[in-house]
Write a protein that holds these residues in place. Structure first.
Motif, short mmCIF file in Angstrom:
data_model
loop_
_atom_site.label_atom_id
_atom_site.label_comp_id
_atom_site.label_asym_id
_atom_site.label_seq_id
_atom_site.Cartn_x
_atom_site.Cartn_y
_atom_site.Cartn_z
N ARG A 246 0.76 -1.36 -0.30
CA ARG A 246 -0.08 0.04 0.04
C ARG A 246 1.38 1.31 0.00
NH1 ARG A 246 -2.85 -3.43 3.62
NH2 ARG A 246 -2.64 -2.14 5.29
N ARG A 247 1.92 1.24 1.19
CA ARG A 247 3.06 2.40 0.56
C ARG A 247 3.45 2.82 -0.76
NH1 ARG A 247 4.53 -0.68 5.49
NH2 ARG A 247 6.03 -0.86 5.12
N ILE A 248 3.78 1.63 -1.30
CA ILE A 248 4.65 1.31 -2.43
C ILE A 248 3.34 2.13 -3.58
CG2 ILE A 248 4.85 1.05 -4.99
CD1 ILE A 248 6.64 -1.63 -2.59
N ASP A 249 2.11 1.82 -3.21
CA ASP A 249 0.79 2.54 -4.06
C ASP A 249 0.97 4.15 -3.76
OD1 ASP A 249 0.46 0.18 -5.28
OD2 ASP A 249 -1.50 -0.07 -3.94
N GLU A 250 0.82 4.52 -2.00
CA GLU A 250 0.59 4.98 -1.87
C GLU A 250 1.95 6.43 -2.74
OE1 GLU A 250 -0.44 4.87 1.51
OE2 GLU A 250 -2.49 4.36 1.03
N GLY A 251 3.29 6.62 -2.34
CA GLY A 251 4.53 6.59 -2.91
C GLY A 251 4.66 6.89 -2.04
N GLU A 252 4.28 6.42 -0.88
CA GLU A 252 5.33 5.98 0.40
C GLU A 252 6.41 5.74 0.71
OE1 GLU A 252 1.76 6.17 3.60
OE2 GLU A 252 1.30 8.69 2.56
N TYR A 253 6.13 3.93 0.31
CA TYR A 253 7.01 3.45 0.76
C TYR A 253 8.31 4.29 0.52
CZ TYR A 253 9.77 -1.58 0.00
OH TYR A 253 10.21 -2.49 0.32
N GLY A 254 9.80 3.40 1.19
CA GLY A 254 10.83 3.65 1.21
C GLY A 254 11.36 4.55 2.21
N TYR A 255 10.71 5.68 2.88
CA TYR A 255 10.59 7.11 3.84
C TYR A 255 10.60 6.71 5.10
CZ TYR A 255 10.98 8.74 -0.51
OH TYR A 255 11.50 9.00 -2.12
N CYS A 256 11.02 6.69 5.89
CA CYS A 256 10.97 6.45 7.78
C CYS A 256 9.51 7.00 7.25
CB CYS A 256 12.24 7.29 8.32
SG CYS A 256 12.04 7.10 9.54
#
Length: 155
Positions: free
Chosen positions: A107-117
């Protein structure tokens, strides 16, 4: 008890390794923009492969438990089998929770938040994401979080 956790860790490592085997053509590196579309696709494949491997293993366990009912006449054998099943079910429960974390990462990948603390907003190192693709914090933020938890428990 320790052997159950060791077994669960082994299953987790094997499932992740199986997922990694499917992703050999590309490895993210620091010379490209962080969380580029290519990196996002890489981590999505890695996460879905890991999730699918866990689900496949869980289906095998369920089939095994349905087929092999308790047939042992000897009480010691039955107790041993029940203990083995208990360990297996605890492992599956741990993996069920892991699937939840994998789904959250997708879901974080879909929302553009993946990879960020989630604490600092800084990029999580590619090495950390490679080793633990469900990571939500940088190493430094994770260490601070664990120190704070330790202090809170001691109080």
């Amino acid at each position: 008890m320790a052997s159950a956790f060791g077994r669960a860790d082994r299953f987790e490592a094997l499932a992740l390794a199986a997922a990694n085997d499917k992703i050999t053509e590309y490895r993210p590196h620091g010379d490209e923009p962080f969380m580029s579309l290519r990196q996002q696709a890489y981590f999505r494949r890695k996460l879905t492969g890991w999730r699918d491997a866990i689900r496949l293993e869980a289906q095998g366990t369920l089939s095994h438990l349905q087929i092999d009912s308790l047939r042992e006449a000897d009480l010691n054998d039955r107790a041993s089998t029940e203990t083995d099943w208990s360990i297996e079910l605890r492992t599956r429960d741990r993996q069920r929770k892991l699937i939840g974390k994998i789904e959250a990462a997708l879901r974080r990948i879909d929302e553009g938040e993946y990879g960020y603390c989630e604490v600092t907003g800084e990029p999580i190192s590619l090495g950390r994401l490679e080793a633990r693709p469900i990571a939500t914090m940088t190493v430094e933020a994770q260490e601070r979080h664990e120190r704070h938890e330790r202090v809170s428990r001691e109080e």
